[in-house]
Motif scaffolding. Structure first.
Motif, short mmCIF file in Angstrom:
data_model
loop_
_atom_site.label_atom_id
_atom_site.label_comp_id
_atom_site.label_asym_id
_atom_site.label_seq_id
_atom_site.Cartn_x
_atom_site.Cartn_y
_atom_site.Cartn_z
N CYS A 40 -18.76 23.60 -4.48
CA CYS A 40 -18.08 24.48 -5.45
C CYS A 40 -17.69 25.81 -4.80
N SER A 41 -18.59 26.34 -4.00
CA SER A 41 -18.32 27.61 -3.33
C SER A 41 -17.16 27.47 -2.35
N LEU A 42 -17.14 26.40 -1.60
CA LEU A 42 -16.06 26.15 -0.65
C LEU A 42 -14.74 25.96 -1.39
N ALA A 43 -14.74 25.19 -2.46
CA ALA A 43 -13.52 24.97 -3.24
C ALA A 43 -13.01 26.28 -3.83
N HIS A 44 -13.92 27.12 -4.26
CA HIS A 44 -13.53 28.43 -4.81
C HIS A 44 -12.89 29.30 -3.73
N LYS A 45 -13.48 29.30 -2.53
CA LYS A 45 -12.93 30.10 -1.44
C LYS A 45 -11.56 29.61 -1.02
N LEU A 46 -11.35 28.30 -1.08
CA LEU A 46 -10.07 27.72 -0.67
C LEU A 46 -9.08 27.62 -1.82
N ASN A 47 -9.48 28.09 -3.01
CA ASN A 47 -8.66 28.01 -4.22
C ASN A 47 -8.21 26.58 -4.50
N LYS A 48 -9.12 25.65 -4.35
CA LYS A 48 -8.83 24.25 -4.60
C LYS A 48 -9.79 23.73 -5.65
N ASP A 49 -9.34 22.74 -6.42
CA ASP A 49 -10.24 22.03 -7.31
C ASP A 49 -10.91 20.93 -6.51
N SER A 50 -12.22 20.81 -6.68
CA SER A 50 -12.93 19.77 -5.94
C SER A 50 -12.65 18.41 -6.57
N HIS A 51 -12.76 17.40 -5.77
CA HIS A 51 -12.52 16.02 -6.19
C HIS A 51 -13.64 15.60 -7.15
N ASN A 52 -13.32 14.97 -8.25
CA ASN A 52 -14.28 14.52 -9.26
C ASN A 52 -15.19 15.66 -9.73
N LYS A 53 -14.59 16.78 -10.03
CA LYS A 53 -15.34 17.98 -10.41
C LYS A 53 -16.27 17.74 -11.59
N GLU A 54 -15.76 17.13 -12.64
CA GLU A 54 -16.57 16.89 -13.85
C GLU A 54 -17.72 15.93 -13.58
N TYR A 55 -17.47 14.91 -12.79
CA TYR A 55 -18.51 13.95 -12.43
C TYR A 55 -19.67 14.63 -11.70
N HIS A 56 -19.34 15.45 -10.71
CA HIS A 56 -20.37 16.14 -9.93
C HIS A 56 -21.09 17.19 -10.78
N GLU A 57 -20.37 17.83 -11.68
CA GLU A 57 -21.00 18.80 -12.58
C GLU A 57 -22.00 18.11 -13.50
N ASN A 58 -21.66 16.92 -13.98
CA ASN A 58 -22.59 16.17 -14.82
C ASN A 58 -23.85 15.78 -14.05
N ILE A 59 -23.70 15.43 -12.79
CA ILE A 59 -24.88 15.12 -11.97
C ILE A 59 -25.74 16.37 -11.81
N ALA A 60 -25.12 17.51 -11.58
CA ALA A 60 -25.87 18.76 -11.46
C ALA A 60 -26.61 19.07 -12.77
N LEU A 61 -25.97 18.83 -13.89
CA LEU A 61 -26.61 19.06 -15.19
C LEU A 61 -27.80 18.11 -15.40
N LEU A 62 -27.67 16.88 -14.97
CA LEU A 62 -28.79 15.95 -15.07
C LEU A 62 -29.96 16.40 -14.20
#
Length: 176
Positions: A40-62
């Protein structure tokens, strides 16, 4: 499910002990959160959306959800079983390790990941939040509450051998 089925419903701490022995939090959950935070930090620095952002966020929430369960305060009561009394101090020691790992691993990246999850929801106007957003905030607040509530008491988990001193005025503590 196992935490709720065995530990809560059957009033046992077998799953908590097994998770502690297999270092689930340290070896699995924390690395997942750190990896997610790094991406997420790298994607923010590069101003890019990460691939499968919602999927990875759900894993982080779990991961956070499991961490909330693993850091839940353990208390002994008059109705505590002999098994609970026997494993209580071990669980308290493991929770101290959890607290240290959550706060200090890779200079607080786990905490940064958790705050990143919360900040996404906090940015949404309170009236526009979904029930899921409120659940996420409640989950993160519960994790913070649990981590803050973990106190060492008389337990010590340092790896150094403890040196017994007679007091601050002891001649043994003075330099030669």
């Amino acid at each position: 499910r196992w935490f709720r089925l065995v530990d809560e419903n059957q009033n046992r701490w077998d799953v908590a002990i097994a998770a502690a022995e297999y270092r689930i939090l340290q070896d699995d959950l924390i690395p997942i959160l750190i990896d997610w935070e790094n991406k997420c930090s790298l994607a923010h620095k590069l101003n890019k959306d990460s691939h499968n952002k919602e999927y990875h966020e759900n894993i982080a929430l779990l991961c956070v959800q499991l961490m909330v369960i693993m850091t839940c305060p353990q208390t002994l009561t008059d109705q505590s079983t002999a098994r609970q009394v026997a494993v209580y101090s071990e669980l308290k020691k493991r929770q101290l390790e959890y607290k240290r790992n959550i706060l200090l691993t890779e200079r607080g990246k786990v905490l940064k990941a958790i705050v990143r999850l919360a900040s996404k929801v906090i940015k949404i106007d309170k009236l526009d939040r979904t029930p899921r957003d409120n659940v996420v905030l409640r989950l993160i607040i519960n994790l913070f509450r649990n981590v803050v509530a973990i106190e060492p008491g008389e337990l010590n988990i340092t790896k150094k051998k403890q040196i017994s001193t007679k007091g601050i005025n002891s001649i043994d503590t003075l330099p030669a």
